[in-house]
Design a protein around this motif. Structure first.
Motif, mmCIF file in Angstrom:
data_model
loop_
_atom_site.group_PDB
_atom_site.id
_atom_site.type_symbol
_atom_site.label_atom_id
_atom_site.label_comp_id
_atom_site.label_asym_id
_atom_site.label_seq_id
_atom_site.Cartn_x
_atom_site.Cartn_y
_atom_site.Cartn_z
ATOM 1 N N PRO A 1 39.203 68.563 34.514
ATOM 2 C CA PRO A 1 38.480 69.779 34.897
ATOM 3 C C PRO A 1 37.050 69.848 34.355
ATOM 4 C CG PRO A 1 40.120 70.278 33.216
ATOM 5 C CD PRO A 1 40.299 68.826 33.590
ATOM 6 N N THR A 2 36.703 68.999 33.391
ATOM 7 C CA THR A 2 35.350 69.045 32.820
ATOM 8 C C THR A 2 34.338 68.244 33.644
ATOM 9 O OG1 THR A 2 35.714 67.150 31.350
ATOM 10 C CG2 THR A 2 36.289 69.333 30.489
ATOM 11 N N ILE A 3 34.811 67.454 34.586
ATOM 12 C CA ILE A 3 33.898 66.698 35.451
ATOM 13 C C ILE A 3 33.575 67.558 36.663
ATOM 14 C CG2 ILE A 3 33.642 64.616 36.872
ATOM 15 C CD1 ILE A 3 35.499 63.207 34.854
ATOM 16 N N SER A 4 32.310 67.632 36.990
ATOM 17 C CA SER A 4 31.869 68.534 38.062
ATOM 18 C C SER A 4 32.404 68.117 39.431
ATOM 19 C CB SER A 4 30.335 68.582 38.113
ATOM 20 O OG SER A 4 29.836 67.385 38.673
ATOM 21 N N ARG B 1 32.824 64.587 44.313
ATOM 22 C CA ARG B 1 32.497 64.439 45.737
ATOM 23 C C ARG B 1 31.664 63.177 45.975
ATOM 24 N NH1 ARG B 1 33.219 68.868 49.070
ATOM 25 N NH2 ARG B 1 31.362 68.408 50.299
ATOM 26 N N GLU B 2 30.711 62.902 45.073
ATOM 27 C CA GLU B 2 29.893 61.685 45.193
ATOM 28 C C GLU B 2 30.770 60.445 45.076
ATOM 29 O OE1 GLU B 2 26.785 61.879 42.256
ATOM 30 O OE2 GLU B 2 25.930 63.699 43.143
ATOM 31 N N PHE C 1 39.059 65.007 53.912
ATOM 32 C CA PHE C 1 40.358 65.387 53.345
ATOM 33 C C PHE C 1 40.320 65.319 51.815
ATOM 34 C CE2 PHE C 1 44.599 63.850 51.903
ATOM 35 C CZ PHE C 1 45.265 65.059 52.020
ATOM 36 N N LEU C 2 39.810 64.225 51.264
ATOM 37 C CA LEU C 2 39.745 64.083 49.811
ATOM 38 C C LEU C 2 38.822 65.138 49.191
ATOM 39 C CD1 LEU C 2 39.667 60.189 49.520
ATOM 40 C CD2 LEU C 2 41.514 61.714 48.790
ATOM 41 N N LYS C 3 37.712 65.433 49.867
ATOM 42 C CA LYS C 3 36.799 66.471 49.358
ATOM 43 C C LYS C 3 37.472 67.845 49.390
ATOM 44 C CE LYS C 3 32.532 64.025 50.369
ATOM 45 N NZ LYS C 3 31.359 63.931 51.261
ATOM 46 N N LEU C 4 38.258 68.093 50.422
ATOM 47 C CA LEU C 4 39.013 69.347 50.491
ATOM 48 C C LEU C 4 39.954 69.472 49.290
ATOM 49 C CD1 LEU C 4 40.060 71.891 52.117
ATOM 50 C CD2 LEU C 4 41.804 70.328 53.006
ATOM 51 N N LEU C 5 40.635 68.382 48.958
ATOM 52 C CA LEU C 5 41.546 68.404 47.808
ATOM 53 C C LEU C 5 40.787 68.642 46.504
ATOM 54 C CD1 LEU C 5 43.998 65.461 48.631
ATOM 55 C CD2 LEU C 5 44.415 67.915 48.843
ATOM 56 N N VAL C 6 39.622 68.013 46.370
ATOM 57 C CA VAL C 6 38.806 68.202 45.166
ATOM 58 C C VAL C 6 38.316 69.646 45.094
ATOM 59 C CG1 VAL C 6 36.576 67.620 44.122
ATOM 60 C CG2 VAL C 6 38.125 65.805 44.824
ATOM 61 N N ILE D 1 43.695 67.945 43.953
ATOM 62 C CA ILE D 1 43.689 66.482 43.971
ATOM 63 C C ILE D 1 44.859 65.904 43.161
ATOM 64 C CG2 ILE D 1 42.166 66.112 41.973
ATOM 65 C CD1 ILE D 1 41.883 64.197 45.297
ATOM 66 N N GLU D 2 45.397 66.689 42.225
ATOM 67 C CA GLU D 2 46.537 66.197 41.440
ATOM 68 C C GLU D 2 47.767 65.963 42.319
ATOM 69 O OE1 GLU D 2 47.326 70.514 41.708
ATOM 70 O OE2 GLU D 2 45.514 69.366 41.278
ATOM 71 N N LEU D 3 47.746 66.503 43.534
ATOM 72 C CA LEU D 3 48.864 66.319 44.464
ATOM 73 C C LEU D 3 48.788 65.006 45.238
ATOM 74 C CD1 LEU D 3 49.027 69.885 46.072
ATOM 75 C CD2 LEU D 3 50.533 68.949 44.310
#
Length: 188
Positions: free
Chosen positions: A49-52, A57-58, A76-81, A86-88
């Protein structure tokens, strides 16, 4: 009805891929994601959680480009982030596999052996599983397990409910039980 959040995401990806004719390519991308997020450092980076969100996204853009994935996988991956889900990812991969297998009438068989099996042996195993299940397609996943001593096991069916055990370990355990040596257990 899909019971879990991971199942909902997997169902959505499968439906989108099916509707735009990219189901096979999406399945290949999902397999790439499984390997990539299987790396503990990568997984920890994305769940930290400490990483922006911007850095995550980059990194997704880099991943999608380097692994030659489809653009909708980036979204899709950006949506999860962005939704902090994303842990799912590992559960989503498993759920997607279930949807993919249903959509393509594919039976998944997990073959566990002591050493890597030759492709012709895996093809024979796939044909055997196809005969047993009547599935149109069979996908083989391999696992190496030195504790089997020799031979192999095949797990297939819904949630791997069926097992064919051709391992020497099983034969030795059966022999020990027949000889009534309850104190004998095979070292793993």
């Amino acid at each position: 009805m899909v019971a879990t959040a991971a199942g909902s995401y997997a169902s959505a990806v499968a439906d989108i891929a099916n509707s735009n004719g990219t189901l096979e390519a999406t399945n290949a991308d999902i397999e790439k994601m499984e390997k990539f997020f299987g790396d503990k450092e990568v997984y920890n980076f994305f769940t930290n959680p400490t990483i922006s969100l911007e850095k995550k996204r980059e990194f997704i853009d880099e991943i999608v480009t380097s692994l030659n994935m489809q653009p909708h996988m980036s979204n899709f991956l950006k949506l999860l982030v962005d939704s902090k889900r994303i842990e799912l990812i590992k559960e989503i991969v498993k759920e997607f596999e279930v949807f993919y297998n249903k959509m393509t009438d594919t039976e998944l068989a997990i073959v566990t052996s002591v050493v890597k099996l030759e492709s012709q042996h895996l093809a024979q195993i796939a044909k055997g599983v196809q005969r047993l299940t009547g599935a149109q397609n069979v996908r083989i996943k391999t696992v190496i397990d030195p504790s089997l001593v020799a031979g192999f096991t095949i797990r297939y069916g819904s949630s791997g409910s069926k097992l064919i055990d051709m391992s020497v370990k099983k034969q030795l355990e059966e022999l020990a039980s027949q000889l009534e040596f309850p104190d004998i257990s095979l070292a793993v």
